[in-house]
Design a protein around this motif. Sequence first.
Motif, PDB file in Angstrom:
ATOM      1  N   SER A  11       0.893  -1.162   0.000  1.00 56.41           N
ATOM      2  CA  SER A  11       0.000   0.000   0.000  1.00 56.41           C
ATOM      3  C   SER A  11       0.929   1.209   0.000  1.00 56.41           C
ATOM      4  O   SER A  11       1.957   1.206   0.681  1.00 56.41           O
ATOM      5  N   PHE A  12       0.584   2.224  -0.785  1.00 55.64           N
ATOM      6  CA  PHE A  12       1.477   3.371  -0.906  1.00 55.64           C
ATOM      7  C   PHE A  12       0.692   4.642  -1.195  1.00 55.64           C
ATOM      8  O   PHE A  12      -0.499   4.604  -1.494  1.00 55.64           O
ATOM      9  N   SER A  13       1.395   5.762  -1.118  1.00 55.94           N
ATOM     10  CA  SER A  13       0.831   7.077  -1.403  1.00 55.94           C
ATOM     11  C   SER A  13       1.391   7.596  -2.722  1.00 55.94           C
ATOM     12  O   SER A  13       2.615   7.665  -2.892  1.00 55.94           O
ATOM     13  N   TYR A  14       0.508   7.983  -3.615  1.00 52.60           N
ATOM     14  CA  TYR A  14       0.963   8.617  -4.856  1.00 52.60           C
ATOM     15  C   TYR A  14       1.618   9.968  -4.555  1.00 52.60           C
ATOM     16  O   TYR A  14       2.563  10.365  -5.227  1.00 52.60           O
ATOM     17  N   LYS A  15       1.119  10.690  -3.538  1.00 48.99           N
ATOM     18  CA  LYS A  15       1.631  12.024  -3.218  1.00 48.99           C
ATOM     19  C   LYS A  15       2.994  11.999  -2.549  1.00 48.99           C
ATOM     20  O   LYS A  15       3.776  12.926  -2.725  1.00 48.99           O
ATOM     21  N   CYS A  34      -6.403   3.334  -6.302  1.00 52.17           N
ATOM     22  CA  CYS A  34      -7.618   3.331  -5.482  1.00 52.17           C
ATOM     23  C   CYS A  34      -8.258   4.718  -5.369  1.00 52.17           C
ATOM     24  O   CYS A  34      -9.275   4.871  -4.687  1.00 52.17           O
ATOM     25  N   ARG A  35      -7.684   5.723  -6.014  1.00 56.16           N
ATOM     26  CA  ARG A  35      -8.192   7.079  -5.851  1.00 56.16           C
ATOM     27  C   ARG A  35      -9.568   7.286  -6.477  1.00 56.16           C
ATOM     28  O   ARG A  35     -10.226   8.271  -6.186  1.00 56.16           O
ATOM     29  N   GLY A  36     -10.043   6.359  -7.288  1.00 56.02           N
ATOM     30  CA  GLY A  36     -11.384   6.450  -7.848  1.00 56.02           C
ATOM     31  C   GLY A  36     -12.472   6.038  -6.862  1.00 56.02           C
ATOM     32  O   GLY A  36     -13.658   6.193  -7.138  1.00 56.02           O
ATOM     33  N   PHE A  96      -1.067  -1.151  -4.336  1.00 55.58           N
ATOM     34  CA  PHE A  96      -2.301  -0.376  -4.231  1.00 55.58           C
ATOM     35  C   PHE A  96      -1.946   1.030  -3.778  1.00 55.58           C
ATOM     36  O   PHE A  96      -1.382   1.208  -2.696  1.00 55.58           O
ATOM     37  N   GLY A  97      -2.279   2.014  -4.589  1.00 51.37           N
ATOM     38  CA  GLY A  97      -1.980   3.390  -4.240  1.00 51.37           C
ATOM     39  C   GLY A  97      -3.232   4.215  -4.039  1.00 51.37           C
ATOM     40  O   GLY A  97      -4.256   3.991  -4.687  1.00 51.37           O
ATOM     41  N   CYS A  98      -3.143   5.159  -3.124  1.00 52.60           N
ATOM     42  CA  CYS A  98      -4.182   6.166  -2.957  1.00 52.60           C
ATOM     43  C   CYS A  98      -3.484   7.477  -2.617  1.00 52.60           C
ATOM     44  O   CYS A  98      -2.260   7.560  -2.657  1.00 52.60           O
ATOM     45  N   THR A  99      -4.236   8.480  -2.290  1.00 49.17           N
ATOM     46  CA  THR A  99      -3.643   9.795  -2.086  1.00 49.17           C
ATOM     47  C   THR A  99      -2.602   9.787  -0.979  1.00 49.17           C
ATOM     48  O   THR A  99      -1.461  10.198  -1.171  1.00 49.17           O
TER      49      THR A  99
END
Length: 143
Positions: A11-15, A34-36, A96-99
């Motif tokens: 799990s990671f952060s795109y930012k 996963c940002r959608g 899996f990335g999100c903000t």
Amino acid sequence: MQNKLVIDIHSFSYKKKGIPKDDSGNGGGFVFDCRGILNPGRIEEYKSQTGNDIGVQEFLETKTEMPQFLKSVQSLISISIRNYLDRGFENLQINFGCTGGQHRSVYSAIKTAEFIRQNFPDAEVRIHHDEQLHLNLSSISDN
């Protein structure tokens, strides 16, 4: 003797750090954005929680399209896992990335690890929460 397929789930952060590097040297694998999915981190009661917390999990399971998203992910990764097991491959990385790398990506990594352990017992699953390092201790593989 054939080596075991090791599946590293991040799990990671795109930012913050961006897509994790594949340290196996093989490259490839999967990156799911996963940002959608509606972000529980925008709701006050969930801001300090992670995707490992029951409240966030219930929110994602009942108020978002996360169940449909993960069903699609499971369908896609199963093709490669079966193929990799049959061919004796040793590494697969699923990201899996999100903000912020706190809610949606953490939840997705946990649930995907559970799915793989249940359906592909011949694989070893390792979870890496790149932004939530305190969760890594509770995510050590049972394999």
